[in-house]
Design a protein around this motif. Sequence first.
Motif, short mmCIF file in Angstrom:
data_model
loop_
_atom_site.label_atom_id
_atom_site.label_comp_id
_atom_site.label_asym_id
_atom_site.label_seq_id
_atom_site.Cartn_x
_atom_site.Cartn_y
_atom_site.Cartn_z
N ALA A 60 0.83 -1.21 0.00
CA ALA A 60 0.00 0.00 0.00
C ALA A 60 0.86 1.25 0.00
O ALA A 60 0.53 2.26 -0.66
N LYS A 61 1.96 1.20 0.76
CA LYS A 61 2.87 2.37 0.81
C LYS A 61 3.48 2.64 -0.56
O LYS A 61 3.59 3.80 -0.99
N GLU A 62 3.91 1.57 -1.24
CA GLU A 62 4.50 1.74 -2.57
C GLU A 62 3.49 2.34 -3.55
O GLU A 62 3.82 3.21 -4.37
N MET A 63 2.25 1.87 -3.46
CA MET A 63 1.21 2.38 -4.37
C MET A 63 0.90 3.85 -4.11
O MET A 63 0.76 4.65 -5.05
N LYS A 64 0.83 4.24 -2.83
CA LYS A 64 0.48 5.64 -2.55
C LYS A 64 1.61 6.59 -2.90
O LYS A 64 1.38 7.80 -3.08
N GLU A 65 2.82 6.06 -3.03
CA GLU A 65 3.97 6.90 -3.38
C GLU A 65 4.36 6.78 -4.86
O GLU A 65 5.30 7.43 -5.32
N ASP A 66 3.62 5.96 -5.59
CA ASP A 66 3.92 5.73 -7.00
C ASP A 66 3.29 6.84 -7.85
O ASP A 66 2.08 6.87 -8.07
N THR A 67 4.12 7.75 -8.35
CA THR A 67 3.63 8.90 -9.11
C THR A 67 3.11 8.53 -10.50
O THR A 67 2.48 9.35 -11.17
N SER A 68 3.38 7.28 -10.91
CA SER A 68 2.89 6.86 -12.22
C SER A 68 1.41 6.48 -12.18
O SER A 68 0.77 6.32 -13.23
N LEU A 69 0.88 6.31 -10.96
CA LEU A 69 -0.54 5.96 -10.82
C LEU A 69 -1.39 7.23 -10.75
O LEU A 69 -0.91 8.30 -10.33
N ASP A 70 -2.67 7.12 -11.15
CA ASP A 70 -3.53 8.30 -11.08
C ASP A 70 -3.87 8.63 -9.63
O ASP A 70 -3.72 7.80 -8.73
N ALA A 71 -4.31 9.82 -9.41
CA ALA A 71 -4.55 10.36 -8.06
C ALA A 71 -5.56 9.53 -7.27
O ALA A 71 -5.44 9.33 -6.06
N GLU A 72 -6.60 9.03 -7.96
CA GLU A 72 -7.64 8.26 -7.26
C GLU A 72 -7.10 6.96 -6.70
O GLU A 72 -7.40 6.58 -5.55
N LEU A 73 -6.27 6.25 -7.47
CA LEU A 73 -5.66 4.99 -6.99
C LEU A 73 -4.71 5.25 -5.83
O LEU A 73 -4.67 4.49 -4.85
#
Length: 358
Positions: A60-73
């Motif tokens: 979850a931490k990696e996903m919330k810090e992943d700038t390649s993902l859209d803001a909603e994710l």
Amino acid sequence: MNFSEKLTTLMTRYEELTALLSTATDGSDFVKFSKELAGLEDIVSVGKEWFSLQKEMNDAKEMKEDTSLDAELRKMAEDDFYALKEKNEALEEKMMFFLLPKDEADEKNAILEVRAGTGGDEAALFAYDLFRMYEHYAAVKGWSFEVVNTNEIGIGGYKEAVAKISGTNVFSRLKFETGVHRVQRVPATESSGRVHTSAATVAVLPEAEEVDVQINDKDLRIDTYRSSGAGGQHVNKTDSAIRITHLPTGLVVECQDERSQFKNKDRAMSILRSRLYDKERQEKDKERSDARRSQVGSGDRSERIRTYNFPQGRVTDHRINLTLYKIEDVMNGSALDEVVEALIHQDQMDKLLAFNNG
């Protein structure tokens, strides 16, 4: 605290024990390994849950810090992360109690000894009431309560009474009962209605098995005599009562409740083993540190731990400043668990504090 390191060590030991059990041929080894394995099951189960939770939190931490993902994710991942973090805090608090040092005697059965203290006949009557309180409590808990020996006075009280209590985790729940219990009430023998203060002493010992204590026959003096009832009358025409003296320590155990000399001897030996085992445990505890004694109390026989005030209908445990206004329910065993649970909780808090500071 490094939970990962501690849990990995315990889980590795769990796997070792599982392997040892599958190859154990010696009966005593099998019992020893089984007990240790059972003691690790809860923490290993929680440990597996903790490791799984760490992975979820990292994902979850990696996903919330992943700038390649859209803001909603990323927002969803952030919400998940903080929800998991709260769950992790609760789980780690739970694990702290599993990781606290355990008393190896907690799972044992117990030998209960109640003796009249100061107060004459009223103290003996109170000793009888306490003994019955523990008998009722044992029934509430589904334990077996076996009277081993009683020394009665003519009006129905006990100078001394001993019982063996068997069941699940008996000693862990009764060990804080050790100490001086005080009663304030109008005795049945009092004609003027004046309130008296008397006392009885309770000792709770973990029942020792033969593997726990080695006793040499040459260290014992065994005497036989006729069983006596209240008032001194002989209730048995044969010398079935047993008195065993452990010469190195001077400990004396008597048993006369059974008509069989052999049964009385077996029971007396069981009590002697338990007293020697308890003596050894207390000496080890003292050697470790006097500072180990918690607010719940050291269990010293001379320590006043509880007052039963009948005119006010209250029971007060002085170690944790707990007062219950339900003396009848405590004496019939139905409310004693409220005191026991409070004592266990305080002991856990003290151990947790010492554990974190140590």
